[in-house]
Motif scaffolding. Structure first.
Motif, mmCIF file in Angstrom:
data_model
loop_
_atom_site.group_PDB
_atom_site.id
_atom_site.type_symbol
_atom_site.label_atom_id
_atom_site.label_comp_id
_atom_site.label_asym_id
_atom_site.label_seq_id
_atom_site.Cartn_x
_atom_site.Cartn_y
_atom_site.Cartn_z
ATOM 1 N N ALA A 1 -16.569 86.596 -52.525
ATOM 2 C CA ALA A 1 -15.960 86.086 -53.759
ATOM 3 C C ALA A 1 -14.945 84.991 -53.452
ATOM 4 O O ALA A 1 -14.902 83.948 -54.123
ATOM 5 C CB ALA A 1 -15.296 87.238 -54.518
ATOM 6 N N ALA A 2 -14.104 85.218 -52.415
ATOM 7 C CA ALA A 2 -13.094 84.226 -52.064
ATOM 8 C C ALA A 2 -13.737 82.941 -51.550
ATOM 9 O O ALA A 2 -13.301 81.831 -51.886
ATOM 10 C CB ALA A 2 -12.148 84.807 -51.003
ATOM 11 N N ALA A 3 -14.769 83.074 -50.724
ATOM 12 C CA ALA A 3 -15.448 81.894 -50.186
ATOM 13 C C ALA A 3 -16.114 81.091 -51.295
ATOM 14 O O ALA A 3 -16.097 79.846 -51.277
ATOM 15 C CB ALA A 3 -16.486 82.323 -49.146
ATOM 16 N N THR A 4 -16.680 81.798 -52.276
ATOM 17 C CA THR A 4 -17.307 81.102 -53.401
ATOM 18 C C THR A 4 -16.289 80.279 -54.174
ATOM 19 O O THR A 4 -16.531 79.105 -54.496
ATOM 20 C CB THR A 4 -17.979 82.119 -54.337
ATOM 21 O OG1 THR A 4 -18.957 82.868 -53.616
ATOM 22 C CG2 THR A 4 -18.634 81.419 -55.514
ATOM 23 N N ALA A 5 -15.134 80.902 -54.459
ATOM 24 C CA ALA A 5 -14.084 80.185 -55.190
ATOM 25 C C ALA A 5 -13.576 78.995 -54.391
ATOM 26 O O ALA A 5 -13.355 77.904 -54.943
ATOM 27 C CB ALA A 5 -12.933 81.135 -55.506
ATOM 28 N N TRP B 1 -13.356 73.183 -53.402
ATOM 29 C CA TRP B 1 -13.513 72.086 -52.435
ATOM 30 C C TRP B 1 -14.572 71.091 -52.907
ATOM 31 O O TRP B 1 -14.392 69.882 -52.782
ATOM 32 C CB TRP B 1 -13.908 72.669 -51.081
ATOM 33 C CG TRP B 1 -14.217 71.622 -50.050
ATOM 34 C CD1 TRP B 1 -13.339 70.916 -49.285
ATOM 35 C CD2 TRP B 1 -15.530 71.161 -49.683
ATOM 36 N NE1 TRP B 1 -13.997 70.027 -48.465
ATOM 37 C CE2 TRP B 1 -15.359 70.162 -48.687
ATOM 38 C CE3 TRP B 1 -16.816 71.494 -50.088
ATOM 39 C CZ2 TRP B 1 -16.436 69.501 -48.106
ATOM 40 C CZ3 TRP B 1 -17.882 70.830 -49.511
ATOM 41 C CH2 TRP B 1 -17.689 69.845 -48.528
ATOM 42 N N GLY B 2 -15.662 71.621 -53.461
ATOM 43 C CA GLY B 2 -16.725 70.740 -53.946
ATOM 44 C C GLY B 2 -16.269 69.870 -55.095
ATOM 45 O O GLY B 2 -16.547 68.663 -55.138
ATOM 46 N N ILE B 3 -15.518 70.460 -56.030
ATOM 47 C CA ILE B 3 -15.034 69.680 -57.170
ATOM 48 C C ILE B 3 -14.036 68.621 -56.717
ATOM 49 O O ILE B 3 -14.063 67.467 -57.172
ATOM 50 C CB ILE B 3 -14.402 70.613 -58.218
ATOM 51 C CG1 ILE B 3 -15.487 71.518 -58.842
ATOM 52 C CG2 ILE B 3 -13.698 69.819 -59.306
ATOM 53 C CD1 ILE B 3 -14.943 72.533 -59.813
#
Length: 202
Positions: A180-184, A189-191
């Motif tokens: 969950a943390a890596a997804t967030a 980072w992508g945005i």
């Protein structure tokens, strides 16, 4: 400041969501129980025969199944609750005088658990920010490590209530939180890599 305010806001939202969810579950259980009560009143023999058939499917002898079902039928409320648990696999609703207290307890537990575990990464930043030798990247790593340890401990504790081993459950909860943390993190980072944040400053 933003981290603490966001944590408290999310904690309140989680507690409110738990209250709504538990309240809906309680109301649905009451609705099902009332329907079963009407069915029992209109066709008591059919409900008893249904329970006898259920017992037989579970391996009961026919005579024993009939004896148990007819004995429990004498106790209306218990019979209804038992039918909900056995046939519908639903817990019976809580007594009306205990509903509000139960809902508030569940909400408080949700809020407390969310805030306590959510404070761990924030407190690690506060505690280690006063040390000059610790870089921002280092504080981020410390925060991640302490959070992973807390999740592992939570998983170990939860293993007391299930059949999984303490280490596998601890690793599972830690992996779940890490995912969950890596997804967030990756979404943020992508945005930030796509959007020019400097142009958004006023």
């Amino acid at each position: 400041v933003l981290g603490f305010s966001n944590l408290l806001g999310d904690g309140v939202a989680m507690a409110f969501g738990e209250y709504i969810s538990a309240d809906a579950e309680q109301k649905y259980a009451c609705k099902v129980r009332d329907r079963k009560a009407r069915m029992l009143q209109n066709d008591p023999v059919g409900d008893v025969d249904e329970l006898i058939g259920h017992y037989i499917s579970k391996g009961f002898d026919e005579v024993d199944a009939e004896t148990v079902a007819k004995t429990m039928f004498k106790y209306g409320d218990f019979f209804l609750n038992h039918m909900m648990a056995e046939e519908l696999e639903m817990l019976p609703p809580e007594p009306e005088d205990e509903v509000t207290v139960g809902l508030l307890k569940k909400s408080l537990v949700m809020f407390t658990a969310f805030v306590v575990f959510g404070l761990i990464p924030l407190l690690s930043y506060i505690c280690f920010s006063t040390i000059d030798d610790v870089t921002p990247a280092g504080m981020f790593g410390i925060s991640c490590g302490l959070t992973a340890c807390a999740l592992f401990i939570l998983g170990v504790y939860s293993s007391k209530f299930i059949k999984h081993s303490w280490y596998s459950q601890g690793a599972f909860v830690m992996a779940n939180g890490a995912t969950a943390a890596a997804t967030a993190y990756l979404v943020g980072w992508g945005i930030s890599s796509i959007v020019n944040l400097d142009s958004c400053n006023v």
